[in-house]
Design an enzyme around this catalytic site. Structure first.
Site, PDB file in Angstrom:
ATOM      1  N   GLU A  36      35.865  44.449  30.866  1.00  0.00           N
ATOM      2  CA  GLU A  36      34.375  44.646  31.224  1.00  0.00           C
ATOM      3  C   GLU A  36      34.073  46.173  30.787  1.00  0.00           C
ATOM      4  OE1 GLU A  36      32.272  42.548  32.403  1.00  0.00           O
ATOM      5  OE2 GLU A  36      33.684  41.085  31.846  1.00  0.00           O
ATOM      6  N   TYR A 119      26.476  45.640  37.337  1.00  0.00           N
ATOM      7  CA  TYR A 119      26.901  44.567  36.690  1.00  0.00           C
ATOM      8  C   TYR A 119      28.490  44.161  36.503  1.00  0.00           C
ATOM      9  CZ  TYR A 119      28.841  42.444  32.331  1.00  0.00           C
ATOM     10  OH  TYR A 119      29.889  41.272  32.009  1.00  0.00           O
ATOM     11  N   ASP A 137      24.260  40.302  33.005  1.00  0.00           N
ATOM     12  CA  ASP A 137      23.897  41.209  31.781  1.00  0.00           C
ATOM     13  C   ASP A 137      22.932  40.817  30.862  1.00  0.00           C
ATOM     14  OD1 ASP A 137      24.843  39.155  31.089  1.00  0.00           O
ATOM     15  OD2 ASP A 137      25.468  40.036  29.304  1.00  0.00           O
TER      16      ASP A 137
END
Length: 290
Positions: A36, A119, A137
């Site tokens: 991520e 996020y 996102d």
DNA sequence: GAGCCGTGGGA
DNA sequence: TTCCCAAGGCT
């Protein structure tokens, strides 16, 4: 909630999801977290090889935490935004010190780690721990803007209305919500793309407000701008690349040759030092941080 | 909240 | 070639 979109999108994901290593059954929360951070503003294709090398070298947070931060910066390679490497290293140390070496599952604890915003905290909690979170996102925001808003692009900055909308669409069952989150994101990445959407392949085209409206073009203010050549960012990139590619500390002239404007060069170098990406040694040489 | 922070590939 | 932008975060 979400009766008309859920099944088609979950079914589409089942058949079309990319086989990414951080989605594998044996992927760890740490692997998800690393992916991520690397994927922030960075295409999957460029992340893939770096992630593989990274995870082989540092399979757990404690492994990275034991290294100097400069090693993280070096291993980051040319992914861009190298402060992310520093923050990931910082997160590894915080996880090792505050969480016994295990990536925390609570959204609030994830949010407290460096480099992890709303996020990424939601993404890790959802993808790694199967929790129920609105994972919003750029892909998801675009899909919702089209599907429900009837417009080509979402607003430039995220609004509370978008968050509420995303939350209202979440299936109640946490594992299903997690599946939904990754499925919508994948739909945005592969079909409902920014530039040339592949509407013919869309599982919910019949329910798309943008499609129904005749796919009107975006009419808001210009969304971009930002040239790159000649900026401090480019200069910083050049300087850091010298240090990354060197075995050890480098002499000042080795940095000077990569950027002709001395004023800008010094400003950029100072900023790199201030950011903790470059370590000025006593003897006048420069190195990646220890 | 606007501006800053890298990089490289596709249209 | 130029432009756009790819799973954001931080100040």
């Amino acid at each position: 909630m979400n009766s008309i979109y859920l099944d088609p999108i979950l079914g589409w994901y089942e058949a079309n999801a990319r086989d990414l290593p951080w989605r594998a059954d044996d992927a760890t929360p740490w692997g998800v977290l690393v992916s991520e951070i690397m994927l922030q503003q960075t295409p999957v294709a460029r992340v893939l090889p770096v992630w593989q090398t990274w995870m082989r070298r540092w399979p757990a947070p404690a492994d990275l935490a034991a290294e100097p931060s400069g090693e993280a910066v070096r291993a980051w390679g040319r992914l861009g935004y190298p402060r992310r490497a520093l923050r990931l290293h910082g997160s590894a140390r915080a996880i090792t010190e505050r969480h016994g070496g295990a990536v925390p599952s609570a959204h609030e604890e994830l949010l407290a780690l460096p480099g992890i915003g709303s996020y990424t905290a939601a993404a890790v909690a959802s993808f790694a721990f199967r929790q129920r979170h609105a994972v919003l996102d750029t892909n998801v925001r675009r899909v919702l803007a089209r599907l429900l808003g009837g417009v080509e692009y979402p607003p430039k900055s995220q609004t509370r209305a978008e968050v509420r909308l995303a939350e209202s669409l979440l299936p109640l069952d946490p594992p299903t919500a997690a599946r939904w989150a990754v499925a919508v994101m994948e739909l945005g990445a592969l079909v409902c793309t920014a530039r040339t959407p592949r509407c013919a392949d869309c599982p919910v085209i019949a329910s798309c407000a943008w499609q129904r409206a005749g796919r009107p073009a975006y009419d808001g203010p210009p969304r971009r701008g930002q040239t790159y050549a000649g900026t401090d960012r480019q200069c910083r990139g050049r300087l850091l690349a010298v240090l990354r590619d060197a075995e050890g500390p480098v002499e000042k002239p080795a940095l000077d040759v990569v950027w002709s404007d001395a004023v800008q060069r010094e400003r950029a170098l100072d900023a790199l030092v201030a950011d903790g990406l470059v370590d000025p040694l006593q003897d006048g040489r420069y190195a990646l941080p220890v």
